[in-house]
Design a protein around this motif. Structure first.
Motif, PDB file in Angstrom:
ATOM      1  N   HIS A 204       0.842  -1.204   0.000  1.00  0.00           N
ATOM      2  CA  HIS A 204       0.000   0.000   0.000  1.00  0.00           C
ATOM      3  C   HIS A 204       0.875   1.251   0.000  1.00  0.00           C
ATOM      4  N   GLU A 205       2.071   1.117  -0.531  1.00  0.00           N
ATOM      5  CA  GLU A 205       3.032   2.218  -0.558  1.00  0.00           C
ATOM      6  C   GLU A 205       2.514   3.328  -1.473  1.00  0.00           C
ATOM      7  N   LYS A 206       2.469   4.533  -0.942  1.00  0.00           N
ATOM      8  CA  LYS A 206       1.920   5.650  -1.715  1.00  0.00           C
ATOM      9  C   LYS A 206       3.024   6.502  -2.348  1.00  0.00           C
ATOM     10  N   ARG A 207       4.264   6.304  -1.903  1.00  0.00           N
ATOM     11  CA  ARG A 207       5.341   7.164  -2.401  1.00  0.00           C
ATOM     12  C   ARG A 207       5.688   6.821  -3.857  1.00  0.00           C
ATOM     13  N   ASN A 208       6.349   7.738  -4.524  1.00  0.00           N
ATOM     14  CA  ASN A 208       6.729   7.530  -5.917  1.00  0.00           C
ATOM     15  C   ASN A 208       7.985   6.678  -6.005  1.00  0.00           C
ATOM     16  N   ARG A 209       7.916   5.679  -6.865  1.00  0.00           N
ATOM     17  CA  ARG A 209       9.041   4.780  -7.032  1.00  0.00           C
ATOM     18  C   ARG A 209      10.116   5.451  -7.890  1.00  0.00           C
ATOM     19  N   VAL A 210      11.369   5.246  -7.531  1.00  0.00           N
ATOM     20  CA  VAL A 210      12.473   5.743  -8.366  1.00  0.00           C
ATOM     21  C   VAL A 210      12.856   4.652  -9.358  1.00  0.00           C
ATOM     22  N   ARG A 211      12.665   4.914 -10.653  1.00  0.00           N
ATOM     23  CA  ARG A 211      13.007   3.919 -11.677  1.00  0.00           C
ATOM     24  C   ARG A 211      14.259   4.322 -12.439  1.00  0.00           C
ATOM     25  N   GLN A 212      14.519   5.620 -12.456  1.00  0.00           N
ATOM     26  CA  GLN A 212      15.582   6.180 -13.272  1.00  0.00           C
ATOM     27  C   GLN A 212      16.372   7.158 -12.389  1.00  0.00           C
ATOM     28  N   PRO A 213      17.699   7.209 -12.567  1.00  0.00           N
ATOM     29  CA  PRO A 213      18.454   8.190 -11.766  1.00  0.00           C
ATOM     30  C   PRO A 213      17.955   9.603 -12.066  1.00  0.00           C
ATOM     31  N   MET A 214      18.042  10.468 -11.067  1.00  0.00           N
ATOM     32  CA  MET A 214      17.571  11.836 -11.246  1.00  0.00           C
ATOM     33  C   MET A 214      18.601  12.813 -10.701  1.00  0.00           C
TER      34      MET A 214
ATOM     35  N   LEU B 150      17.381  14.782   8.049  1.00  0.00           N
ATOM     36  CA  LEU B 150      16.931  15.518   6.869  1.00  0.00           C
ATOM     37  C   LEU B 150      17.398  16.972   6.931  1.00  0.00           C
ATOM     38  N   GLU B 151      17.319  17.560   8.122  1.00  0.00           N
ATOM     39  CA  GLU B 151      17.704  18.951   8.279  1.00  0.00           C
ATOM     40  C   GLU B 151      19.185  19.142   7.952  1.00  0.00           C
ATOM     41  N   GLN B 152      20.011  18.208   8.461  1.00  0.00           N
ATOM     42  CA  GLN B 152      21.440  18.334   8.213  1.00  0.00           C
ATOM     43  C   GLN B 152      21.771  18.208   6.712  1.00  0.00           C
ATOM     44  N   LEU B 153      21.059  17.266   6.053  1.00  0.00           N
ATOM     45  CA  LEU B 153      21.312  17.070   4.626  1.00  0.00           C
ATOM     46  C   LEU B 153      20.878  18.293   3.831  1.00  0.00           C
ATOM     47  N   ARG B 154      19.847  18.966   4.340  1.00  0.00           N
ATOM     48  CA  ARG B 154      19.359  20.162   3.668  1.00  0.00           C
ATOM     49  C   ARG B 154      20.390  21.293   3.780  1.00  0.00           C
ATOM     50  N   GLN B 155      21.150  21.295   4.878  1.00  0.00           N
ATOM     51  CA  GLN B 155      22.065  22.392   5.170  1.00  0.00           C
ATOM     52  C   GLN B 155      23.213  22.537   4.177  1.00  0.00           C
ATOM     53  N   GLY B 156      23.842  21.444   3.797  1.00  0.00           N
ATOM     54  CA  GLY B 156      24.997  21.658   2.937  1.00  0.00           C
ATOM     55  C   GLY B 156      25.607  20.361   2.462  1.00  0.00           C
ATOM     56  N   GLY B 157      26.645  20.496   1.649  1.00  0.00           N
ATOM     57  CA  GLY B 157      27.308  19.332   1.090  1.00  0.00           C
ATOM     58  C   GLY B 157      26.523  18.784  -0.081  1.00  0.00           C
ATOM     59  N   THR B 158      27.165  17.899  -0.834  1.00  0.00           N
ATOM     60  CA  THR B 158      26.486  17.229  -1.939  1.00  0.00           C
ATOM     61  C   THR B 158      25.795  15.992  -1.381  1.00  0.00           C
ATOM     62  N   VAL B 159      24.501  15.864  -1.681  1.00  0.00           N
ATOM     63  CA  VAL B 159      23.753  14.742  -1.119  1.00  0.00           C
ATOM     64  C   VAL B 159      23.340  13.770  -2.229  1.00  0.00           C
ATOM     65  N   ILE B 160      23.885  12.558  -2.149  1.00  0.00           N
ATOM     66  CA  ILE B 160      23.522  11.491  -3.088  1.00  0.00           C
ATOM     67  C   ILE B 160      22.693  10.482  -2.309  1.00  0.00           C
ATOM     68  N   VAL B 161      21.505  10.155  -2.825  1.00  0.00           N
ATOM     69  CA  VAL B 161      20.678   9.172  -2.114  1.00  0.00           C
ATOM     70  C   VAL B 161      20.374   8.005  -3.040  1.00  0.00           C
ATOM     71  N   THR B 162      20.733   6.802  -2.598  1.00  0.00           N
ATOM     72  CA  THR B 162      20.356   5.584  -3.314  1.00  0.00           C
ATOM     73  C   THR B 162      19.125   5.049  -2.613  1.00  0.00           C
ATOM     74  N   THR B 163      18.001   5.060  -3.319  1.00  0.00           N
ATOM     75  CA  THR B 163      16.722   4.811  -2.646  1.00  0.00           C
ATOM     76  C   THR B 163      15.696   4.184  -3.584  1.00  0.00           C
ATOM     77  N   SER B 164      14.729   3.491  -3.008  1.00  0.00           N
ATOM     78  CA  SER B 164      13.651   2.907  -3.803  1.00  0.00           C
ATOM     79  C   SER B 164      12.548   3.926  -4.070  1.00  0.00           C
ATOM     80  N   TYR B 165      12.390   4.890  -3.166  1.00  0.00           N
ATOM     81  CA  TYR B 165      11.304   5.858  -3.300  1.00  0.00           C
ATOM     82  C   TYR B 165      11.828   7.286  -3.251  1.00  0.00           C
ATOM     83  N   ARG B 166      11.169   8.152  -3.993  1.00  0.00           N
ATOM     84  CA  ARG B 166      11.575   9.563  -4.080  1.00  0.00           C
ATOM     85  C   ARG B 166      11.452  10.296  -2.762  1.00  0.00           C
ATOM     86  N   GLU B 167      10.300  10.093  -2.091  1.00  0.00           N
ATOM     87  CA  GLU B 167      10.029  10.854  -0.888  1.00  0.00           C
ATOM     88  C   GLU B 167      10.677  10.204   0.327  1.00  0.00           C
TER      89      GLU B 167
END
Lengths: 151, 578
Positions: free
Chosen positions: B271-281, B506-523
């Motif tokens: 029942h997952e409502k989040r958007n699936r990541v199929r392609q790198p973005m 999340l707050e720290q990642l928002r603050q700075g640095g380059t953030v790469i996330v390997t994930t199944s869902y966008r949100e």
């Protein structure tokens, strides 16, 4: 006497359930949700278990009934004695309700039951804890008049 | 246990003396049909479909409850038996609405299979056809009383296995009805949506919303794998049709859950409502652009090369041991998303089913690690085990307003004998001293106190749960430090399906640095990331996971995807470090 009285006497608390329900019904006239929850707490049972048991037995009531609960026997003997149907029709007429209902003022409930163990003196009815036998319609009127005069 | 000699359908066998005719028949390779009986729960002999003829017995006997005896001769398919079973089926089919062609369980239904086997081709009795309501007040599955045969399997698993006791039976005889609590809609009841009742229903009465009409027994495959949502590490069975998981069930043969699952393992993934990541973005000027994997990898390598060793890799519990090993070779510091203390566990999860006293420290076992919580509830309800709760909310001084009355903080409150604040833990010790087999269960915040208590309570064992299904496996391959805000030029978050993420991270990642996330869902990563790389879900990958007590589980592919396996991506990062 509190239902808890028996619970403390008997190590198998849940064996006291029917007794406790009976006492609660005596006290309140019927088994309300609150009463069942309270019995459950005292006996270490969930309200669900108490409710399931209470609904299993036809003589436990989970809905309120009138101050006077009139139970008319429709068992075989009362039926054959030719009284039951007339008796019910008469009561329905007098009280202005159908069997299974309660009067608007909450004083009388009318129910049909299967047997009151008074087959030898049918037709029979029970009002709260009093058994009336060999009934005629005239006697029913007298009984009702008496009850109507009471609190 | 001594053996007794029995003869079933002419087959002689020596079987243990303490088993039932049904179990003895299984020994002899003879199948007896059942509806109300289920191997995981106690038999009650209610449905009468397992009736067998036992010589020297006056009447037919239910095989599920009848014990074997020396010299017993039984017949399971005699004319008398077949006639009786057909009669039972005639009665069952006459009682409520069993029009198979309209039922979502058609061709996956024990009742229907039996009707075909015993050649019911017409209704023998007039049917009253009562019209009962359908209770659709629950999110994941519905209860159609019209298809219920009152076998009580659902009621018994809820009570015996889950220890929740939500379901019951009201009234009597033909008026009987499965109800929740004191007859409230299921969705408003104490039901915790674990779905065990759904898994054992032998008819179409309990219907799964996600998989209804999606595939009958002959059209599906079953894949045994592991849940990675929490460190209980339940064995699951994926019900797969045409490369899609339509339903998840608990694996009856698996430790530690023995067929049980919780809402999170059984229903949430479907029942997952989040958007699936199929392609790198890639994010450029605030907008997301899809790119090819090659480009994404190039970018990833470039950012990391620039940062040198100033990289923080943060992994969630959805990362397998194999993925973790590959990531451990990449440059920079390696962190677990959550603190880990499970390696201090001295108890096995199986001990929860033996313990006579539980001390639960700073965790709500009805929210997290639920299937382990079921074992605790069972212990309290059925074995009379004592439960002591120690948590910050118990003393009524919790900072969180909701927990201030000490009730909301722990769903196990109703089961507990006593509740204490941490400063009163010594009181728990004095009660626990008399226990034969005390087990102390703790969440991450209670690990320290739990080990201290274990030193004071004789024979006490400790079981520590920390968030993340494979946190312990990742700990073993080198991820030993929890991420607590350490700064870096490049953050590589390997998230998988994780949905509960701390606001601080999340707050720290928002603050700075380059953030790469390997994930199944966008949100929620699209709020903070610069580059998002697709990652297979637990259903789509294979690997190894280690649960809270150190048991190794195999994650098996249920669904094949076109996505680049994460190991390949992570290995390419490892080359950077050399």
């Amino acid at each position: 006497m509190e239902p808890g009285y028996y619970a403390e006497m008997d190590p198998a608390k849940r064996a006291m359930l029917l007794t406790a329900l009976y006492m609660a019904q005596e006290q309140y006239g019927y088994l309300s949700r609150e009463a069942m929850e309270r019995v459950g707490r005292r006996l270490g049972m969930s309200p669900r278990e108490v409710y399931n048991t209470a609904t299993f037995y036809s003589m436990f009531r989970t809905e309120p009934v009138g101050r006077y609960l009139i139970q008319v026997c429709e068992g075989l003997s009362c039926h054959l004695a030719g009284g039951a149907e007339d008796l019910v029709a008469h009561l329905e007429d007098r009280l202005g309700i159908s069997a299974g209902q309660m009067t608007g003022d909450g004083r009388f409930s009318l129910q049909m039951v299967q047997c009151l163990a008074a087959c030898g003196s049918s037709p029979a009815m029970r009002i709260n804890d009093t058994l009336y036998t060999n009934l005629t319609l005239g006697q029913v009127d007298t009984i009702l008049q008496d009850l109507e005069g009471r609190p | 246990m001594p053996n007794v000699r029995v003869t079933i359908n002419g087959v002689e066998a020596a079987v243990p003396a303490n088993i039932t005719v049904l179990e003895a028949a299984k020994f002899a390779g003879i199948e007896i049909p059942t509806l109300c009986d289920h191997p995981a729960i106690e038999p009650i002999g209610a449905c009468r479909i397992c009736l067998v003829e036992i010589e020297k017995q006056r009447t037919l006997q239910p095989a599920c409850t009848f014990p074997v005896f020396e010299g017993m001769v039984a017949h399971t398919r005699s004319e008398k038996v077949v006639e009786a079973r057909r009669f039972v089926l005639d009665l069952l089919f006459s009682e409520r609405n069993h029009f198979c062609m309209f039922c979502q369980m058609s061709e996956s239904c024990t009742l229907q299979d039996l009707a075909y086997e015993y050649e019911l081709d017409h209704w023998k009795f007039n049917r009253p056809m009562p019209k009962f309501s359908v209770d659709a007040s629950r999110e994941y599955f519905v209860m159609d009383h019209n298809r219920c045969i009152l076998c009580r399997r659902c009621i018994r698993v809820c009570d015996e296995l889950v220890g929740n006791g939500t379901l019951g039976l009201k009234n009597r005889g033909a008026d009987s009805m499965v109800t929740a609590d004191m007859d409230v809609p299921f969705g408003e009841s104490s039901c915790i949506s674990c779905g065990t009742c759904l898994q054992v229903c032998p008819t179409g009465s309990l219907a799964d919303r996600a998989s209804a009409y999606m595939g009958a027994t002959a059209q599906i495959d079953r894949v045994k794998t592991r849940c990675m949502a929490c460190p209980v590490g339940c064995g699951t069975e994926l019900i797969v049709r045409e490369n899609r998981v339509i339903r998840v069930e608990g694996d009856w043969d698996a430790e530690p859950n023995k067929g049980l699952l919780c809402e999170i393992g059984r229903f949430v993934p479907l029942h997952e409502k989040r958007n699936r990541v199929r392609q790198p973005m890639v994010r450029t000027d605030g907008d997301w652009t899809e790119v090819e994997m090659e480009e994404a990898l190039g970018l990833m390598n470039e950012k990391m090369r620039e940062a040198g060793d100033d990289v923080a890799t943060i992994v969630s519990g959805f990362v397998t041991v194999e993925e973790g090993k590959a990531l451990a070779q990449s440059p920079g510091a390696k962190y677990l998303m959550h603190p880990i203390a499970s390696e201090q566990s001295t108890a096995k999860q199986a001990d929860l089913d033996e313990a006579d006293l539980f001390v639960v420290v700073n965790t709500d076992m009805t929210e997290d690690y639920q299937v382990a919580g079921f074992a605790i509830k069972r212990g309290v309800r059925q074995r009379g085990a004592r439960l002591l709760l120690i948590n910050d909310a118990a003393d009524g001084e919790a900072a969180d307003g909701e927990a201030a009355d000490g009730e909301a903080a722990d769903g196990l409150g109703d089961w507990a004998m006593r509740r204490f604040g941490p400063e009163d833990a010594n009181q728990a010790v004095s009660i626990a001293r008399g226990a034969q087999m005390p087990v102390i269960v703790a969440g991450p915040d209670g690990a320290k106190l739990a080990t201290e208590l274990a030193d004071q309570i004789p024979d006490a064992k400790v079981l520590i749960y920390t968030p993340g299904g494979n946190s312990r496996g990742l700990y073993e391959v080198g991820f030993q430090e929890a991420f607590e805000g350490q700064e870096a030029a490049v953050y590589h978050v390997v998230a998988g399906e994780i949905s509960r993420i701390s606001p601080e991270l999340l707050e720290q990642l928002r603050q700075g640095g380059t953030v790469i996330v390997t994930t199944s869902y966008r949100e929620p990563w699209d709020e903070v990331a610069d580059l998002i790389v697709p990652m297979p879900t637990t259903f789509e990958k294979s690997g190894t996971t280690v649960n809270a007590d150190g048991m190794v589980g195999q994650v098996v592919v249920g669904v094949i995807t076109r996505a680049v396996p994460t190991n390949e991506i992570f290995n390419s990062l490892a080359e950077l470090a050399q």
